[in-house]
Design an enzyme around this catalytic site. Structure first.
Site, PDB file in Angstrom:
ATOM      1  CE  LYS A  17      -2.134  -0.987   3.924  1.00 15.61           C
ATOM      2  NZ  LYS A  17      -1.483  -2.230   4.360  1.00 15.61           N
ATOM      3  NE  ARG A  93      -3.989  -1.646  10.067  1.00 15.92           N
ATOM      4  CZ  ARG A  93      -2.877  -1.050   9.598  1.00 15.92           C
ATOM      5  NH1 ARG A  93      -2.935   0.151   9.103  1.00 15.92           N
ATOM      6  NH2 ARG A  93      -1.727  -1.672   9.623  1.00 15.92           N
ATOM      7  NE  ARG A 134       7.930  -2.824   6.369  1.00 14.79           N
ATOM      8  CZ  ARG A 134       6.623  -2.583   6.471  1.00 14.79           C
ATOM      9  NH1 ARG A 134       5.925  -2.219   5.419  1.00 14.79           N
ATOM     10  NH2 ARG A 134       6.016  -2.728   7.614  1.00 14.79           N
ATOM     11  NE  ARG A 171       6.878  -0.544  10.440  1.00 17.02           N
ATOM     12  CZ  ARG A 171       5.720  -0.449   9.786  1.00 17.02           C
ATOM     13  NH1 ARG A 171       5.662   0.201   8.635  1.00 17.02           N
ATOM     14  NH2 ARG A 171       4.621  -0.988  10.266  1.00 17.02           N
ATOM     15  NE  ARG A 182       2.546  -4.850  11.539  1.00 17.90           N
ATOM     16  CZ  ARG A 182       3.505  -4.581  10.653  1.00 17.90           C
ATOM     17  NH1 ARG A 182       4.660  -5.232  10.701  1.00 17.90           N
ATOM     18  NH2 ARG A 182       3.321  -3.685   9.742  1.00 17.90           N
TER      19      ARG A 182
HETATM   20  P1  AMP Z   1       1.175   0.178   9.346  1.00 20.56           P
HETATM   21  O1  AMP Z   1       2.415   0.978   9.122  1.00 20.56           O
HETATM   22  O2  AMP Z   1       0.024   0.676   8.510  1.00 20.56           O
HETATM   23  O3  AMP Z   1       1.395  -1.303   9.215  1.00 20.56           O
HETATM   24  O4  AMP Z   1       0.734   0.440  10.859  1.00 20.56           O
HETATM   25  C1  AMP Z   1       1.607   0.152  11.956  1.00 20.56           C
HETATM   26  C2  AMP Z   1       0.791   0.037  13.228  1.00 20.56           C
HETATM   27  O5  AMP Z   1       0.108   1.273  13.492  1.00 20.56           O
HETATM   28  C3  AMP Z   1      -0.316  -0.998  13.179  1.00 20.56           C
HETATM   29  O6  AMP Z   1       0.148  -2.322  13.459  1.00 20.56           O
HETATM   30  C4  AMP Z   1      -1.264  -0.489  14.269  1.00 20.56           C
HETATM   31  O7  AMP Z   1      -0.764  -0.761  15.573  1.00 20.56           O
HETATM   32  C5  AMP Z   1      -1.189   1.028  14.043  1.00 20.56           C
HETATM   33  N1  AMP Z   1      -2.206   1.474  13.050  1.00 20.56           N
HETATM   34  C6  AMP Z   1      -1.968   2.054  11.842  1.00 20.56           C
HETATM   35  N2  AMP Z   1      -3.119   2.326  11.207  1.00 20.56           N
HETATM   36  C7  AMP Z   1      -4.112   1.906  12.029  1.00 20.56           C
HETATM   37  C8  AMP Z   1      -5.534   1.890  11.917  1.00 20.56           C
HETATM   38  N3  AMP Z   1      -6.165   2.370  10.842  1.00 20.56           N
HETATM   39  N4  AMP Z   1      -6.236   1.383  12.966  1.00 20.56           N
HETATM   40  C9  AMP Z   1      -5.622   0.907  14.072  1.00 20.56           C
HETATM   41  N5  AMP Z   1      -4.296   0.873  14.217  1.00 20.56           N
HETATM   42  C10 AMP Z   1      -3.520   1.365  13.218  1.00 20.56           C
END
Ligand code: AMP
Length: 227
Positions: A17, A93, A134, A171, A182
């Site tokens: 994404k 999400r 990554r 990360r 996740r």
């Molecule tokens: P990402 O970089 O999009 O994988 O997000 C990293 C982390 O941020 C996720 O594992 C969640 O803990 C938090 N996070 C990001 N976006 C959301 C969302 N829309 N709803 C809830 N938690 C989020």
């Protein structure tokens, strides 16, 4: 006011994404909101929100819907007037987040918009391979993403960001046990999210993420142009 394009990218973490969003920013002048990037910024700046969400992020769980919707609301408020195209990367999400977004967009200032909901799909094992290789830029205003595995995504200098020269690291939520959590979280919530969109009559288009980023972008353009 001209119609704004609002593009929602659904898909598991690591499905691509962010890469697709970057191409949309670069080539279509879209504005990107990555709720993951926003969360990480709060964490690294040690804000009150950052402290509240620290555990959820470290353990691969979701941050609460209210905190996320509030973040999105604030971001839209300052961004929506200055752009004709918005990419939402990693939001919504959950079904309550999707509902919250529709409520926000019903406000008068957002009235004229076209929603494109696109779900990127890739099998779990390939996602695990991508996430475990990554590495990301430690500069919080850059957050560029690289791969140790795929030649074309390697940084020019080992461990150093091509864009800003900051060090690259894995990360902390890309640790193997957190990746598994996740993915589990994603699969747990995505069905309710898709059911929500079906229930309100919003079409979700599938996009094959198992191809090079440029090809994913071309397919994406075809989807958006055809609607
Ligand atoms: P990402 O970089 O999009 O994988 O997000 C990293 C982390 O941020 C996720 O594992 C969640 O803990 C938090 N996070 C990001 N976006 C959301 C969302 N829309 N709803 C809830 N938690 C989020």
């Amino acid at each position: 006011m001209s119609t704004k394009q609002i593009i929602i990218l659904l898909g598991a973490p690591g499905v691509g994404k962010g890469a697709l969003s970057s191409l949309c920013v670069e080539k279509l002048s879209c504005k990107q909101l990555s709720t993951g990037d926003e969360c990480r910024k709060h964490r690294s700046e040690g804000t009150q929100i950052g402290k509240e969400i620290d555990f959820a992020i470290k353990s691969g769980r979701l941050v609460s819907d209210n905190v996320i919707i509030d973040m999105v609301d604030k971001w839209l408020e300052v961004t929506i007037q200055d752009t004709s195209c918005i990419i939402l990367d990693g939001f919504p999400r959950t079904a309550p987040q999707a509902e919250g977004l529709l409520t926000l967009l019903k406000q008068e200032s957002y009235a004229d918009f076209k929603l494109h909901i696109i779900q990127l799909v890739l099998e779990d094992q390939k996602i695990i391979d991508r996430l475990s290789s990554r590495i990301v830029c430690t500069n919080k205003s850059c957050q560029a993403v690289y791969s140790k595995l795929y030649e074309r995504f390697k940084p020019r200098v080992d461990g150093v960001c091509n864009h800003c020269g900051a060090p690259l690291v894995r990360r902390d939520d890309d640790a193997p046990e957190t990746i598994a959590e996740r993915l589990k979280t994603y699969h747990h919530h995505v069905k309710a999210l898709l059911d929500f969109y079906q229930g309100v009559g919003c079409k979700v288009t599938i996009l094959n993420a198992d191809q090079p980023a440029q090809k994913v972008f071309e397919d994406f353009l075809r989807i958006v142009d055809s609607r």
